[in-house]
Design a protein around this motif. Structure first.
Motif, PDB file in Angstrom:
ATOM      1  N   THR A  45      35.365  38.461  51.109  1.00 39.34           N
ATOM      2  CA  THR A  45      35.007  38.884  52.475  1.00 39.34           C
ATOM      3  C   THR A  45      35.805  38.087  53.510  1.00 39.34           C
ATOM      4  O   THR A  45      36.271  38.655  54.506  1.00 39.34           O
ATOM      5  N   ASP A 159      34.496  46.646  51.672  1.00 37.29           N
ATOM      6  CA  ASP A 159      33.915  45.406  51.145  1.00 37.29           C
ATOM      7  C   ASP A 159      32.620  45.732  50.414  1.00 37.29           C
ATOM      8  O   ASP A 159      31.623  46.042  51.046  1.00 37.29           O
ATOM      9  N   GLU A 160      32.661  45.696  49.111  1.00 35.52           N
ATOM     10  CA  GLU A 160      31.508  46.014  48.251  1.00 35.52           C
ATOM     11  C   GLU A 160      30.829  47.308  48.695  1.00 35.52           C
ATOM     12  O   GLU A 160      29.631  47.308  48.982  1.00 35.52           O
TER      13      GLU A 160
HETATM   14 MG   LIG Z   1      31.653  39.181  50.149  1.00 32.54          MG
END
Ligand SMILES: [Mg+2]
Ligand SMILES: Nc1ncnc2c1ncn2[C@@H]1O[C@H](COP(=O)(O)OP(=O)(O)O)[C@@H](O)[C@H]1O
Length: 245
Positions: A45, A159-160
């Motif tokens: 991240t 992101d995820e």
């Molecule tokens: Mg992360």
């Protein structure tokens, strides 16, 4: 091979004495899905936040479309977008209203047509009038994805995107992304700690551990190099190694 659309060189981020991202370099080519794989806390991240210009690198450089992000931030970010499960959107607006706000913020043309098209693509037409606060987790993920794709970015950071979703929705989102990427020639940086998902989604994988790149290549190449059966075994092997001092 084409010139990279994104070039990261010696990128480093320190928070005080702690180095979250440590001298990493990688490229993404046009139309490529690059998977940034790593356990929690690996620096995924933080890397994306630097790529979005949200936090400044401590060292190193980021180029997109051949331009330096430090000097051409606005120009670059117009062609880039981002989606994450952890994004929040105005809860009192409907799905359609939220997308229209985004379209106006970006001064997009033919707003109604675009909104209709993206809702259809993500199978959300039936929930267009639903209040955002009433969406299920899976619907919310699709809305944040719709928000990101509305601006027709050339590079998308995810992101995820599938964290905390049930398998049926994960399957749909993955299928949608792959088809979209094939048709639109979109380049994607995709983070996850799910190995199988990485293998399915990514053309190439960068394996991050304690802020370092510990392996890079196709899933097959990485598995072979480490002499393991699959990516999951490589992941476990690497994740259990203590941090080098
Ligand atoms: Mg992360
Ligand atoms: N603003 C911050 N201040 C201090 N430490 C941070 C900050 N943001 C992230 N970190 C630390 O940096 C490391 C990497 O975090 P992160 O990039 O979120 O990892 P990942 O996304 O791979 O799980 C973690 O140890 C995290 O605690």
């Amino acid at each position: 091979m084409s010139k990279p659309i994104l070039e990261v060189r010696n990128l480093t981020k320190k928070f005080g004495d702690f180095t979250a991202v440590d001298n990493i370099s990688f490229d993404i080519h046009e139309g490529e899905i690059l998977g940034l794989l790593g356990p929690n806390g690996a620096g995924k991240t933080t890397t994306i936040h630097m790529l979005l210009g949200l936090i400044a690198p401590s060292a190193g450089s980021i180029h997109m479309f051949g331009l330096d992000l430090a000097e051409h931030r606005e120009e670059i970010l117009q062609q880039v977008n981002f989606s994450s499960t952890y994004i929040s959107m105005p809860f009192s607006l409907t799905v359609e209203e939220n997308l229209k706000v985004i379209a106006r913020l970006y001064s997009l043309q033919n707003i109604q047509q675009r909104v209709d098209a993206i809702l259809e693509k993500l199978e959300m037409s039936d929930i267009r009038s639903k209040l955002t606060r009433k969406l299920s987790t899976g619907q919310m993920s699709r809305l944040t994805l719709a928000k990101a794709l509305m601006t027709e970015p050339k590079i998308l950071f995810l992101d995820e995107p599938t964290a905390s979703l049930d398998p049926d929705i994960v399957h749909k989102i993955k299928a949608f992304l792959k088809e979209y990427q094939r048709n639109a020639g979109l380049s994607i940086l995709y983070t996850s700690h799910n190995m199988r998902e990485m293998e399915e989604m990514s053309n190439r994988i960068v394996f991050l551990q304690h802020g370092h790149i510990v392996a890079e290549g196709t899933a097959d190449q990485i598995v072979q190099r480490y002499g393991q059966r699959d990516l999951e075994e490589v992941f476990l092997k690497l994740a259990r190694e203590p941090k080098a001092q």
